[in-house]
Design an enzyme around this catalytic site. Structure first.
Site, PDB file in Angstrom:
ATOM      1  N   ASP A   1       0.838  -1.201   0.000  1.00 54.32           N
ATOM      2  CA  ASP A   1       0.000   0.000   0.000  1.00 54.32           C
ATOM      3  C   ASP A   1       0.871   1.249   0.000  1.00 54.32           C
ATOM      4  OD1 ASP A   1      -2.294   1.530   0.171  1.00 54.32           O
ATOM      5  OD2 ASP A   1      -3.050   0.577   1.991  1.00 54.32           O
TER       6      ASP A   1
ATOM      7  N   ASP B   1     -10.750   2.100  -3.095  1.00 53.40           N
ATOM      8  CA  ASP B   1     -11.230   1.731  -1.765  1.00 53.40           C
ATOM      9  C   ASP B   1     -12.753   1.765  -1.712  1.00 53.40           C
ATOM     10  OD1 ASP B   1      -8.848   1.240  -0.653  1.00 53.40           O
ATOM     11  OD2 ASP B   1      -8.776   2.995   0.660  1.00 53.40           O
TER      12      ASP B   1
END
Ligand code: DGJ
Length: 699
Positions: free
Chosen positions: A449, A519
């Site tokens: 990430d 997301d």
């Protein structure tokens, strides 16, 4: 032949359907001649001398060029900017020669006075209609030369009235496709975050009159995960100039004697038949030439990800419970997301300390990995290795390892700082920590990430005259780390995530097996995000999780709708399985099983965008492998009593008879010709209705 060179100094690069041509003109400068449908006769490209009377129009602005330099009576945007040691600030070059080695054409240009060479590299991917352009500059002298702009490529399209398609967005709103007409002046797509970012994608799609299945489309994508800039300048001289590469907004590279600087690649593509062909060509190109092997040829597993189920609240007991349930529904890979390391209980602490949290996991990760092994499942972990929290062991030990100005407090983004990846000791630390993690535990998968952009780009290890090179060095540092870890652990699969889709680009694609595109897991939003993503990036590379309904401001939607939406990519499950009802388990188990049956068609087949909400009142997408098709259709709400929709699949064999199956229920049989031309009518009659249709050829 893919690369031909004519007697009149014309270079012609041919793919299956496309040609790209440039020439050396009478002054020894490179002119861009053509990019478009294939033309085989090189003699057609005349390369006639420009007849130019000094007047009001600067000749080099009038010309369509292949390599322009700032400051040389050019007032348009140029693709190269340089300053020599004596203050001279232009590159007056002449063509010197060319070579062709291993299918790569390299054209050599040299400054007429100063010891600077520019190499223009071209590779032709004939089967997928892609031309790769890259550049290298070399300082052949002793004095430092400052490079302030070096684009990967420059080319042009004739006339005016071009439309641009790109993707605007922000966190949770990734890949919002938009179209705009390019008028006079410059249209700029840029990232200054040090990463790709969500605001624009490092790519462009240009057309005058095109749709999914018709019209010429010209497109390009940069293989770069750092600051980028694409400038589309509609000149008054009847052409659109196209320049793409690393951003020059805050860039300077001090090229020392004998040193070279190389740009990332720019991939240029041409489709004679609309966006559908473009997307499928890019899918083929990605799988054959860009994605890491051997996974490029293997379907992605069905994974479970813990993030939306437990957020930071991970511990041995809850994760083992989730593993048991995930195994029950057929999940193949279990990924524990954020929260398992250091003193991480929320986003304020722990980044940088890649050691298992002993309170949450008193027995380490073994209870999880052993449990998974007993089910024949694999284990994956989340990391964010480029970052450090203020509250971490790493920051307490090495506060100088972050980008910062000594006289100012460091700025936080998501309560974290950016590690200085230009430093070798920092690179070594990250490689060492992650290597140890992978060596000591049975880990098959890493989700990498990246949740903030670079600021205060200053490094304790660099002279201040080098600070503007940090953007470039950081991206190179990131590539070096992932390359090293891949070499140490070739068996591990890597996912690229940057607050969702902030690192979806052809540079990252070389090192990661898959992207997390957003997301935002609200299925309705996700349909448009997935559609935007699909224009230039392959479905094989797109993770899609089924998550809980109604959480985090999401709309409540039937599980079937959520499943169908995620089955349009590489299926993942992100539900809190500990709270699922029996009938939900049954549905999950059934559709995970079904997905495994059809996933090779979805991940490797041709993709056809058949209908799009809100334009068509319905979202419909088809995947086919030349034999069999799978279609998904989605309705947000029935409007004005419209509940019957006709969709026309593509790519079928006109003479073959297909059995139509809707949600496993056998319907009528039709010929391919009928289905493609008359269409298939399906009924969707309630809010968030969806269905999966299979077209199975009768043998
Ligand atoms: C941002 C990612 O996009 C999410 O999927 C999740 O991994 C969180 N970070 C974890 O902090």
């Amino acid at each position: 032949m893919a690369i031909s060179i004519g007697e009149n100094n014309v270079f012609l690069l041919n793919t299956k359907n496309c040609s790209y041509s440039f020439s050396v003109d009478q002054e020894g400068l490179l002119r861009h001649l053509y990019w478009g449908a294939r033309i085989d006769t090189i003699e057609d490209f005349k390369n006639e001398p420009y007849v130019w009377e000094q007047g009001f129009h600067p000749l080099n602005d009038v010309k369509r060029e292949e390599c322009s330099s700032f400051g040389t009576m050019r007032f348009k945007e140029t693709s190269f900017k340089v300053t020599y040691a004596d203050g001279v600030r232009d590159f007056r070059y002449r063509y010197v020669g060319h070579t062709i080695e291993n299918g790569e054409l390299t054209v050599l240009l040299e400054d007429m006075v100063y010891p600077l060479q520019m190499h223009l590299h071209y590779k032709v991917y004939e089967d997928v209609d892609i031309i790769e352009k890259r550049r290298t500059v070399k300082n052949c002298g002793n004095e430092v030369i400052s490079v302030e702009r070096l684009h990967s490529g420059e080319c042009s399209l004739p006339g005016a009235g071009w439309n641009l398609k790109n993707f605007n967005g922000m966190w949770n709103s990734d890949f919002d496709a938009y179209e705009q007409r390019i008028m006079g002046g410059k249209t700029v797509l840029e990232s200054l975050r040090g990463t790709t970012g969500h605001v624009a994608n490092p790519s462009f799609i240009l057309y005058q009159n095109a749709g999914e299945t018709y019209g010429e489309v010209y497109y390009g994508a940069l293989a770069w995960s750092g600051n980028f800039k694409i400038v589309l300048e509609q000149t008054p001289y009847e052409y659109l100039n196209i320049l793409a590469g690393m951003s020059d907004t805050d860039f300077e590279w001090r090229l020392t004697g004998g040193a070279t600087l190389e740009t990332p690649a720019l991939y240029l593509g041409y489709s004679p038949d609309g966006f559908d062909r473009m997307s499928n060509a890019m899918g083929e190109f990605s799988r054959r030439y860009v994605m890491p092997k051997p996974m490029a040829a293997k379907p992605l597993s069905v994974l479970y990800n813990s993030w939306e189920a437990t957020y930071f609240d991970v511990n041995e007991q809850a994760q083992v419970q989730l593993i048991e349930k995930a195994a029950q529904i057929g999940v193949e890979l279990f990924v524990m997301d954020d929260g398992w390391f250091g003193q991480r209980s929320d986003d304020h602490a722990g980044l940088g300390d890649w050691r298992v949290n002993a309170v949450k996991f008193p027995n380490g990760l073994a209870p999880l990995t052993e449990k998974l092994k007993s089910y024949g499942m694999q284990f994956g972990l989340w990391i964010e290795p480029e970052m450090v929290n203020h509250d971490s062991e790493l920051y307490r030990a090495h506060s100088d390892w972050v980008y910062h100005y000594a006289s100012r407090p460091v700025m936080e983004g998501r309560y974290q700082y950016m590690l200085d990846l230009t430093r070798q000791d920092v690179q070594q630390y990250i490689i060492g920590e992650i290597d140890q993690l992978l060596t000591e535990n049975d880990i098959s998968y890493i989700k990498w990430d990246m949740n903030r952009g670079l600021s205060e780009v200053a490094s304790a290890m660099l002279d201040r005259s080098e600070f503007k090179s940090i953007w470039y060095r950081h991206t190179k540092g990131f590539y070096h780390i992932i390359q090293s870890l891949r070499a140490l652990h070739p068996e591990v699969e890597w996912e690229a995530c940057a607050s969702g889709g902030g690192r979806v680009d052809y540079g990252a694609m070389q090192y990661f097996e898959e992207f997390w595109p957003s997301d935002n897991t609200d299925p309705l939003d996700r349909l448009s995000i997935q559609e935007g993503y699909s224009y230039l990036y392959p479905i094989k590379y797109m993770r899609a999780w089924v998550t809980d309904s109604g959480n985090n401001g999401k709309r409540a939607m039937p599980l079937l709708f959520r499943l169908h939406c995620s089955m349009c990519g590489a299926l993942g499950i992100g539900l809190n399985l500990n709270e699922c009802k029996e009938e939900e388990f049954e549905l999950l188990e059934k559709y995970v099983g079904l997905y495994k049956e059809i996933r090779s068609i979805i991940q490797f087949g041709q993709l056809h965008r058949l209908a799009s909400l809100p334009m068509d009142g319905l979202q419909a997408v088809q995947y086919e492998n030349g034999k069999e098709s799978v279609l998904f259709a989605f309705l947000d709400h029935p409007s004005r009593w419209r509940t019957a929709f006709t969709i026309r699949p593509r790519g079928l064999d006109a003479k073959t008879c297909y059995r139509v199956e809707i949600e496993g229920q056998q319907q009528q049989k039709y010929s391919g010709a009928f289905l493609m031309n008359s269409g298939l009518t399906i009924t969707l009659n309630h809010d968030y209705a969806s269905c999966m249709v299979r077209l199975l050829p009768e043998s």
